[in-house]
Scaffold this motif. Structure first.
Motif, PDB file in Angstrom:
ATOM      1  N   ALA A  13       0.839  -1.202   0.000  1.00 38.37           N
ATOM      2  CA  ALA A  13       0.000   0.000   0.000  1.00 38.37           C
ATOM      3  C   ALA A  13       0.876   1.256   0.000  1.00 38.37           C
ATOM      4  O   ALA A  13       0.605   2.227  -0.718  1.00 38.37           O
ATOM      5  CB  ALA A  13      -0.923   0.001   1.206  1.00 38.37           C
ATOM      6  N   GLY A  14       1.946   1.225   0.818  1.00 38.65           N
ATOM      7  CA  GLY A  14       2.871   2.363   0.871  1.00 38.65           C
ATOM      8  C   GLY A  14       3.551   2.592  -0.468  1.00 38.65           C
ATOM      9  O   GLY A  14       3.703   3.742  -0.918  1.00 38.65           O
ATOM     10  N   ILE A  15       3.922   1.496  -1.124  1.00 40.70           N
ATOM     11  CA  ILE A  15       4.569   1.611  -2.439  1.00 40.70           C
ATOM     12  C   ILE A  15       3.597   2.188  -3.460  1.00 40.70           C
ATOM     13  O   ILE A  15       3.953   3.056  -4.264  1.00 40.70           O
ATOM     14  CB  ILE A  15       5.091   0.229  -2.899  1.00 40.70           C
ATOM     15  CG1 ILE A  15       6.262  -0.211  -2.003  1.00 40.70           C
ATOM     16  CG2 ILE A  15       5.536   0.283  -4.368  1.00 40.70           C
ATOM     17  CD1 ILE A  15       6.726  -1.634  -2.248  1.00 40.70           C
ATOM     18  N   GLY A  16       2.338   1.707  -3.419  1.00 42.89           N
ATOM     19  CA  GLY A  16       1.321   2.219  -4.348  1.00 42.89           C
ATOM     20  C   GLY A  16       1.089   3.708  -4.157  1.00 42.89           C
ATOM     21  O   GLY A  16       0.991   4.467  -5.123  1.00 42.89           O
ATOM     22  N   TRP A  17       1.017   4.145  -2.896  1.00 38.14           N
ATOM     23  CA  TRP A  17       0.838   5.564  -2.567  1.00 38.14           C
ATOM     24  C   TRP A  17       2.021   6.385  -3.095  1.00 38.14           C
ATOM     25  O   TRP A  17       1.844   7.428  -3.714  1.00 38.14           O
ATOM     26  CB  TRP A  17       0.709   5.722  -1.056  1.00 38.14           C
ATOM     27  CG  TRP A  17       0.641   7.136  -0.566  1.00 38.14           C
ATOM     28  CD1 TRP A  17       1.687   8.007  -0.375  1.00 38.14           C
ATOM     29  CD2 TRP A  17      -0.541   7.868  -0.204  1.00 38.14           C
ATOM     30  NE1 TRP A  17       1.243   9.212   0.078  1.00 38.14           N
ATOM     31  CE2 TRP A  17      -0.127   9.169   0.202  1.00 38.14           C
ATOM     32  CE3 TRP A  17      -1.893   7.558  -0.176  1.00 38.14           C
ATOM     33  CZ2 TRP A  17      -1.019  10.139   0.620  1.00 38.14           C
ATOM     34  CZ3 TRP A  17      -2.786   8.532   0.253  1.00 38.14           C
ATOM     35  CH2 TRP A  17      -2.365   9.810   0.638  1.00 38.14           C
ATOM     36  N   TYR A  18       3.240   5.865  -2.844  1.00 36.54           N
ATOM     37  CA  TYR A  18       4.444   6.590  -3.242  1.00 36.54           C
ATOM     38  C   TYR A  18       4.569   6.682  -4.758  1.00 36.54           C
ATOM     39  O   TYR A  18       4.898   7.750  -5.300  1.00 36.54           O
ATOM     40  CB  TYR A  18       5.680   5.889  -2.662  1.00 36.54           C
ATOM     41  CG  TYR A  18       6.979   6.518  -3.095  1.00 36.54           C
ATOM     42  CD1 TYR A  18       7.431   7.699  -2.511  1.00 36.54           C
ATOM     43  CD2 TYR A  18       7.742   5.935  -4.120  1.00 36.54           C
ATOM     44  CE1 TYR A  18       8.622   8.290  -2.926  1.00 36.54           C
ATOM     45  CE2 TYR A  18       8.924   6.513  -4.533  1.00 36.54           C
ATOM     46  CZ  TYR A  18       9.360   7.695  -3.934  1.00 36.54           C
ATOM     47  OH  TYR A  18      10.528   8.268  -4.348  1.00 36.54           O
ATOM     48  N   ILE A 178      -6.076   9.996  -6.044  1.00 31.99           N
ATOM     49  CA  ILE A 178      -5.194   9.203  -6.917  1.00 31.99           C
ATOM     50  C   ILE A 178      -4.167   8.447  -6.077  1.00 31.99           C
ATOM     51  O   ILE A 178      -3.905   7.255  -6.308  1.00 31.99           O
ATOM     52  CB  ILE A 178      -4.493  10.115  -7.949  1.00 31.99           C
ATOM     53  CG1 ILE A 178      -5.522  10.662  -8.947  1.00 31.99           C
ATOM     54  CG2 ILE A 178      -3.385   9.363  -8.687  1.00 31.99           C
ATOM     55  CD1 ILE A 178      -4.976  11.709  -9.888  1.00 31.99           C
ATOM     56  N   LYS A 179      -3.592   9.133  -5.089  1.00 35.60           N
ATOM     57  CA  LYS A 179      -2.638   8.464  -4.201  1.00 35.60           C
ATOM     58  C   LYS A 179      -3.315   7.361  -3.406  1.00 35.60           C
ATOM     59  O   LYS A 179      -2.751   6.273  -3.210  1.00 35.60           O
ATOM     60  CB  LYS A 179      -2.007   9.489  -3.249  1.00 35.60           C
ATOM     61  CG  LYS A 179      -1.079  10.484  -3.919  1.00 35.60           C
ATOM     62  CD  LYS A 179      -0.510  11.440  -2.875  1.00 35.60           C
ATOM     63  CE  LYS A 179       0.384  12.491  -3.502  1.00 35.60           C
ATOM     64  NZ  LYS A 179       0.904  13.443  -2.485  1.00 35.60           N
ATOM     65  N   LEU A 180      -4.530   7.642  -2.941  1.00 40.25           N
ATOM     66  CA  LEU A 180      -5.273   6.650  -2.158  1.00 40.25           C
ATOM     67  C   LEU A 180      -5.592   5.418  -2.992  1.00 40.25           C
ATOM     68  O   LEU A 180      -5.490   4.279  -2.501  1.00 40.25           O
ATOM     69  CB  LEU A 180      -6.568   7.275  -1.629  1.00 40.25           C
ATOM     70  CG  LEU A 180      -7.449   6.384  -0.736  1.00 40.25           C
ATOM     71  CD1 LEU A 180      -6.683   5.947   0.497  1.00 40.25           C
ATOM     72  CD2 LEU A 180      -8.722   7.104  -0.344  1.00 40.25           C
ATOM     73  N   ALA A 183      -2.630   3.315  -3.106  1.00 35.19           N
ATOM     74  CA  ALA A 183      -2.445   2.583  -1.855  1.00 35.19           C
ATOM     75  C   ALA A 183      -3.397   1.391  -1.772  1.00 35.19           C
ATOM     76  O   ALA A 183      -3.003   0.294  -1.351  1.00 35.19           O
ATOM     77  CB  ALA A 183      -2.670   3.516  -0.668  1.00 35.19           C
ATOM     78  N   VAL A 184      -4.646   1.591  -2.190  1.00 38.88           N
ATOM     79  CA  VAL A 184      -5.643   0.504  -2.147  1.00 38.88           C
ATOM     80  C   VAL A 184      -5.242  -0.625  -3.089  1.00 38.88           C
ATOM     81  O   VAL A 184      -5.294  -1.815  -2.721  1.00 38.88           O
ATOM     82  CB  VAL A 184      -7.046   1.046  -2.516  1.00 38.88           C
ATOM     83  CG1 VAL A 184      -8.030  -0.101  -2.721  1.00 38.88           C
ATOM     84  CG2 VAL A 184      -7.553   1.987  -1.433  1.00 38.88           C
ATOM     85  N   ILE A 185      -4.843  -0.254  -4.304  1.00 39.53           N
ATOM     86  CA  ILE A 185      -4.418  -1.276  -5.268  1.00 39.53           C
ATOM     87  C   ILE A 185      -3.201  -2.022  -4.735  1.00 39.53           C
ATOM     88  O   ILE A 185      -3.115  -3.255  -4.824  1.00 39.53           O
ATOM     89  CB  ILE A 185      -4.111  -0.639  -6.640  1.00 39.53           C
ATOM     90  CG1 ILE A 185      -5.401  -0.117  -7.272  1.00 39.53           C
ATOM     91  CG2 ILE A 185      -3.431  -1.653  -7.572  1.00 39.53           C
ATOM     92  CD1 ILE A 185      -5.195   0.666  -8.552  1.00 39.53           C
ATOM     93  N   GLY A 186      -2.246  -1.278  -4.149  1.00 39.06           N
ATOM     94  CA  GLY A 186      -1.061  -1.913  -3.560  1.00 39.06           C
ATOM     95  C   GLY A 186      -1.439  -2.864  -2.432  1.00 39.06           C
ATOM     96  O   GLY A 186      -0.882  -3.967  -2.323  1.00 39.06           O
TER      97      GLY A 186
END
Length: 201
Positions: A13-18, A178-180, A183-186
């Protein structure tokens, strides 16, 4: 389930957000071209600002604002009517003050009734004259002004910092979404990884 497996969705999730945040950042950065490992990098918007400006100029002049629209607006009967009180005040001042200053002999023979009649005649004539006059003025202006070029130059001259500021002010809430989503996808990918790992055992 070990602590390591439980951390996978959180890390994902953190990677997806980043990554989504980085993608947004890359819209504007780097603002000047930089070479990394021989590859030239520049933010998408700064790199394409001249092209975007040209497209916006063409679009704005053709679809959003045209001289035909301007002529229709300035010659509109309602808009002309709004001007008449101001025009009437000037005509009244001219007949009562300016005429007396410039032609004192003539003004001596012009009484209140004549002033009112002259003012009425002038006002009616100007109501007819203004639409044609304003239309002619805008038509002549069209020959001297290129709206597409003016808009293109204005947009192209906006600094990258200002563009970025405008972008974030308008899109800040959507960018958080978009960031969220990243994170959800991650997080979902992390859950799937745990499932795949557990199935192996």
């Amino acid at each position: 389930m070990t602590l390591g497996l439980l951390l996978i969705p959180i890390i994902s999730a953190g990677i997806g957000w980043y990554i989504n945040g980085l993608a947004i950042k890359m819209l504007f950065h780097p603002k000047v071209p930089k070479k990394i490992l021989g590859i030239r990098f520049q933010g998408i918007l700064p790199k394409n600002q001249p092209l975007i400006a040209a497209k916006l100029g063409t679009l704005a002049s053709a679809e959003l604002l045209s001289f035909e629209d301007i002529i229709a607006k300035v010659t509109n009967a309602e808009n002309i009517e709004k001007l008449m009180p101001v025009v009437g005040t000037h005509i009244d001042h001219f007949l009562r003050v300016k005429l007396a200053e410039k032609m004192p002999v003539i003004s001596m023979f012009i009484g209140e009734k004549t002033i009112s009649e002259l003012k009425g005649v002038f006002m009616e004539e100007l109501k007819t004259l203004f639409p044609a006059l304003m239309g002619s003025y805008v038509n002549n202006l069209q020959k001297d002004l290129d709206l597409a070029q003016i808009i293109t130059q204005k947009v192209a001259s906006i600094s990258s910092d200002k563009l970025e500021e405008i972008f974030y002010n308008v899109m800040n809430k959507q960018l958080r979404y978009i960031k969220l989503i990243g994170a959800v996808i991650g997080f979902i990918i992390g859950i799937l990884q745990i499932g795949i790992t557990l199935l192996k055992f």
